[in-house]
Motif scaffolding. Structure first.
Motif, PDB file in Angstrom:
ATOM      1  N   SER A 179      -1.687  26.743 -25.204  1.00 27.36           N
ATOM      2  CA  SER A 179      -0.499  27.153 -24.445  1.00 27.36           C
ATOM      3  C   SER A 179      -0.208  28.633 -24.668  1.00 27.36           C
ATOM      4  O   SER A 179       0.235  29.330 -23.746  1.00 27.36           O
ATOM      5  N   MET A 180      -0.474  29.110 -25.885  1.00 19.78           N
ATOM      6  CA  MET A 180      -0.233  30.524 -26.167  1.00 19.78           C
ATOM      7  C   MET A 180      -1.329  31.409 -25.581  1.00 19.78           C
ATOM      8  O   MET A 180      -1.071  32.554 -25.201  1.00 19.78           O
ATOM      9  N   ILE A 181      -2.554  30.911 -25.505  1.00 20.55           N
ATOM     10  CA  ILE A 181      -3.600  31.636 -24.775  1.00 20.55           C
ATOM     11  C   ILE A 181      -3.174  31.782 -23.321  1.00 20.55           C
ATOM     12  O   ILE A 181      -3.283  32.862 -22.723  1.00 20.55           O
ATOM     13  N   CYS A 182      -2.664  30.705 -22.744  1.00 19.59           N
ATOM     14  CA  CYS A 182      -2.182  30.717 -21.358  1.00 19.59           C
ATOM     15  C   CYS A 182      -1.043  31.719 -21.188  1.00 19.59           C
ATOM     16  O   CYS A 182      -0.998  32.475 -20.216  1.00 19.59           O
ATOM     17  N   ASP A 183      -0.146  31.756 -22.143  1.00 16.87           N
ATOM     18  CA  ASP A 183       1.021  32.633 -22.076  1.00 16.87           C
ATOM     19  C   ASP A 183       0.638  34.096 -22.256  1.00 16.87           C
ATOM     20  O   ASP A 183       0.989  34.954 -21.437  1.00 16.87           O
ATOM     21  N   LEU A 184      -0.109  34.402 -23.317  1.00 25.38           N
ATOM     22  CA  LEU A 184      -0.370  35.787 -23.699  1.00 25.38           C
ATOM     23  C   LEU A 184      -1.533  36.424 -22.948  1.00 25.38           C
ATOM     24  O   LEU A 184      -1.516  37.625 -22.673  1.00 25.38           O
ATOM     25  N   TYR A 185      -2.554  35.602 -22.626  1.00 26.25           N
ATOM     26  CA  TYR A 185      -3.783  36.173 -22.081  1.00 26.25           C
ATOM     27  C   TYR A 185      -4.182  35.621 -20.715  1.00 26.25           C
ATOM     28  O   TYR A 185      -5.119  36.137 -20.104  1.00 26.25           O
ATOM     29  N   GLY A 186      -3.480  34.603 -20.238  1.00 25.83           N
ATOM     30  CA  GLY A 186      -3.804  34.037 -18.933  1.00 25.83           C
ATOM     31  C   GLY A 186      -4.976  33.094 -19.028  1.00 25.83           C
ATOM     32  O   GLY A 186      -4.823  31.934 -19.403  1.00 25.83           O
ATOM     33  N   SER A 187      -6.158  33.548 -18.724  1.00 33.23           N
ATOM     34  CA  SER A 187      -7.358  32.723 -18.826  1.00 33.23           C
ATOM     35  C   SER A 187      -7.976  32.878 -20.208  1.00 33.23           C
ATOM     36  O   SER A 187      -7.584  33.745 -20.991  1.00 33.23           O
ATOM     37  N   TYR A 212      -4.647  21.468 -18.750  1.00 28.23           N
ATOM     38  CA  TYR A 212      -5.098  20.817 -19.979  1.00 28.23           C
ATOM     39  C   TYR A 212      -3.950  20.652 -20.966  1.00 28.23           C
ATOM     40  O   TYR A 212      -3.761  19.568 -21.538  1.00 28.23           O
ATOM     41  N   VAL A 213      -3.175  21.701 -21.167  1.00 25.80           N
ATOM     42  CA  VAL A 213      -2.070  21.645 -22.127  1.00 25.80           C
ATOM     43  C   VAL A 213      -1.060  20.581 -21.722  1.00 25.80           C
ATOM     44  O   VAL A 213      -0.600  19.778 -22.538  1.00 25.80           O
ATOM     45  N   GLU A 216      -2.701  16.989 -22.155  1.00 27.45           N
ATOM     46  CA  GLU A 216      -2.868  16.661 -23.568  1.00 27.45           C
ATOM     47  C   GLU A 216      -1.520  16.403 -24.240  1.00 27.45           C
ATOM     48  O   GLU A 216      -1.355  15.433 -24.984  1.00 27.45           O
ATOM     49  N   THR A 217      -0.548  17.241 -23.983  1.00 33.84           N
ATOM     50  CA  THR A 217       0.738  17.112 -24.663  1.00 33.84           C
ATOM     51  C   THR A 217       1.525  15.916 -24.143  1.00 33.84           C
ATOM     52  O   THR A 217       2.227  15.242 -24.912  1.00 33.84           O
ATOM     53  N   GLU A 218       1.434  15.628 -22.862  1.00 35.79           N
ATOM     54  CA  GLU A 218       2.087  14.421 -22.335  1.00 35.79           C
ATOM     55  C   GLU A 218       1.547  13.183 -23.043  1.00 35.79           C
ATOM     56  O   GLU A 218       2.300  12.276 -23.402  1.00 35.79           O
ATOM     57  N   GLU A 219       0.245  13.136 -23.263  1.00 36.41           N
ATOM     58  CA  GLU A 219      -0.350  11.994 -23.965  1.00 36.41           C
ATOM     59  C   GLU A 219       0.126  11.919 -25.407  1.00 36.41           C
ATOM     60  O   GLU A 219       0.371  10.830 -25.948  1.00 36.41           O
TER      61      GLU A 219
END
Length: 447
Positions: A179-187, A212-213, A216-219
């Motif tokens: 989630s932090m890769i998504c936030d800080l770096y996008g891809s 994916y995040v 995975e987190t919902e599960e």
């Protein structure tokens, strides 16, 4: 020392990576013993606990010796500066109206301050390296904790009751990292435990990482332990609700999808079902005994003896305080403060003028209207830029901040003169943030 769990875990995780240096066992261990060492670690239930602890610790520790003592987890970069929580603070705060760093230019803090960073700016990469390191630790744990391997190693019976939760926690830490890769770096590249070690990971889009995040987190909302049923320092279902609230709140920015209703749903669950009520005193959240604070959902544990690091709260205390301040207010680190960070005028002016000043006869701000106004003003200018005074190394430009203190809520130091490292746990997730996320989701149209 906060818990028996983390004392044991810290010992286990160090042995995991340093056992090859114990030359007293040369009669039984070959020099090239990587595979053998791995089997030794996973031969006991305690070994598995140690590796899980390493998954947690990778977000706040920086190496195997503690206190930037060498043998860092990521080679080739400054161990202290590159700690994940410290690097994250630089990225999230150094370019805002909240704080200014008077030093660290060689790493890139001044580039963030002046909004002119580029791919060569060192500090931009530190969080990236640390996040993928943590992801790899989690993948390693998940590979080695498969049921077949537990049975083959004779530890299945001892671990079968708790292992599903251990695995869920490793998956949660990994989901947080993505989630932090998504936030800080996008891809970013993607790899999980199903891929062979050494596989070159496929670069995934921001949409793919986001999906994916979420999945995975919902599960994990049904796989982690019930609220307040886990031991201190480990996550439960409330952490999954919190992470989902944060991810859904950012969905419109990240992937162009309106998910404010889901953001509100999960933020509200944290508030109403999480059993982590707001602290009765805001200041307790940032003290050395905050392990007893009701509000902290997911802490990253620090301990002056067993979990030393120049990242985390050790950085937050020392960067914002300096040695001379200790004669006015006990910082809990004595004269060891660095004092190279100061708050900006824009932050100070959020508070009533009467609350902005530090009073020697009221060092905790007990008589202030807003006790969040924790500034140290003696010998400091309010302005961070002062005409005729050089900016760099002029640490008196700007107020210091005494929000983080390595002392207990009864205002006592852990030892006389303070400790070398902090014992204040870092609140990764806390209930106050869930209230803010709920409020923002409502303002943005949550149904």
């Amino acid at each position: 020392m906060k818990t028996k769990y983390f004392k044991l875990a810290s010992i286990c995780l160090v042995s995991f990576f340093l056992l090859s240096s114990c030359l007293g066992d040369l009669d039984t261990l070959p020099l090239d013993d990587n595979e053998l060492v791995g089997e030794k670690v996973y031969s006991t239930p305690e070994g598995y606990i140690g590796v899980l602890a390493k998954c947690y610790a990778s977000l706040i520790q920086t190496g195997q010796k503690g206190g930037d003592g060498g043998n860092g987890d990521v080679p080739g970069i400054d161990e202290g500066y590159s700690g994940y929580t410290r690097a994250l603070f630089y990225l999230q705060e150094a370019c805002t109206d909240e704080i200014v760093f008077h030093s660290g230019g060689s790493h890139g803090s001044l580039s963030l301050l002046y909004m002119n960073w580029d791919p060569s700016t060192k500090i931009i990469c530190y969080s990236y390296y640390r996040l993928y390191m943590a992801i790899n630790y989690c993948n390693e744990f998940l590979r080695e904790s498969a049921e077949g391997k537990l049975k083959a190693r004779g530890v299945y019976d001892a671990l079968q009751a708790e292992m599903p939760y251990y695995r869920a926690e490793a998956r949660f830490i990994r989901a947080y990292c993505y989630s932090m890769i998504c936030d800080l770096y996008g891809s970013g590249p993607f790899i999980d435990e199903t891929m062979d070690v050494g596989t070159i990971p496929h670069q995934k889009t921001r949409q793919e990482i986001y999906d994916y995040v979420v999945s995975e987190t919902e599960e994990l909302t049904t796989l982690l332990k019930e609220p307040k049923r886990n031991e201190y320092g480990r996550v439960d279902r409330v952490s999954a609700w919190f992470l989902l609230a944060r991810v859904y709140l950012n969905a419109e920015t990240w992937v162009g999808k309106n998910e404010y209703t889901n953001a509100y749903k999960y933020a509200r669950k944290v508030i109403t079902e999480g059993n982590y009520p707001l602290a009765s005193d805001y200041r307790h959240i940032f003290l050395a005994d905050n392990n007893t604070c009701s509000e902290i959902i997911w802490p990253l544990v620090q301990d002056a003896d067993y979990a030393q690091s120049s990242a985390g709260t050790n950085f937050l205390i020392k960067a914002l305080m300096n040695g001379p301040m200790d004669s006015y207010v006990k910082t809990g680190v004595g004269s060891r403060g660095w004092g190279n960070a100061r708050v900006k005028v824009a932050l100070v002016d959020k508070f009533d003028e009467a609350d902005q000043t530090f009073y020697e006869n009221d060092p905790w701000g007990d008589n202030k209207k807003d006790k969040r106004a924790q500034f140290f003003t003696i010998g400091h200018t309010k302005e961070t830029w002062v005409e005729g005074k050089a900016f760099q190394k002029t640490f008196e430009n700007g107020y210091a901040c005494i929000k983080w203190r390595n002392v207990t809520r009864d205002r006592k130091e852990l030892v006389d003169g303070g400790t070398k490292y902090s014992s204040v746990d870092l609140p990764m997730f806390r209930t106050a943030d869930a209230y803010l996320m709920a409020a923002e989701a409502i303002l943005r149209g949550a149904a």
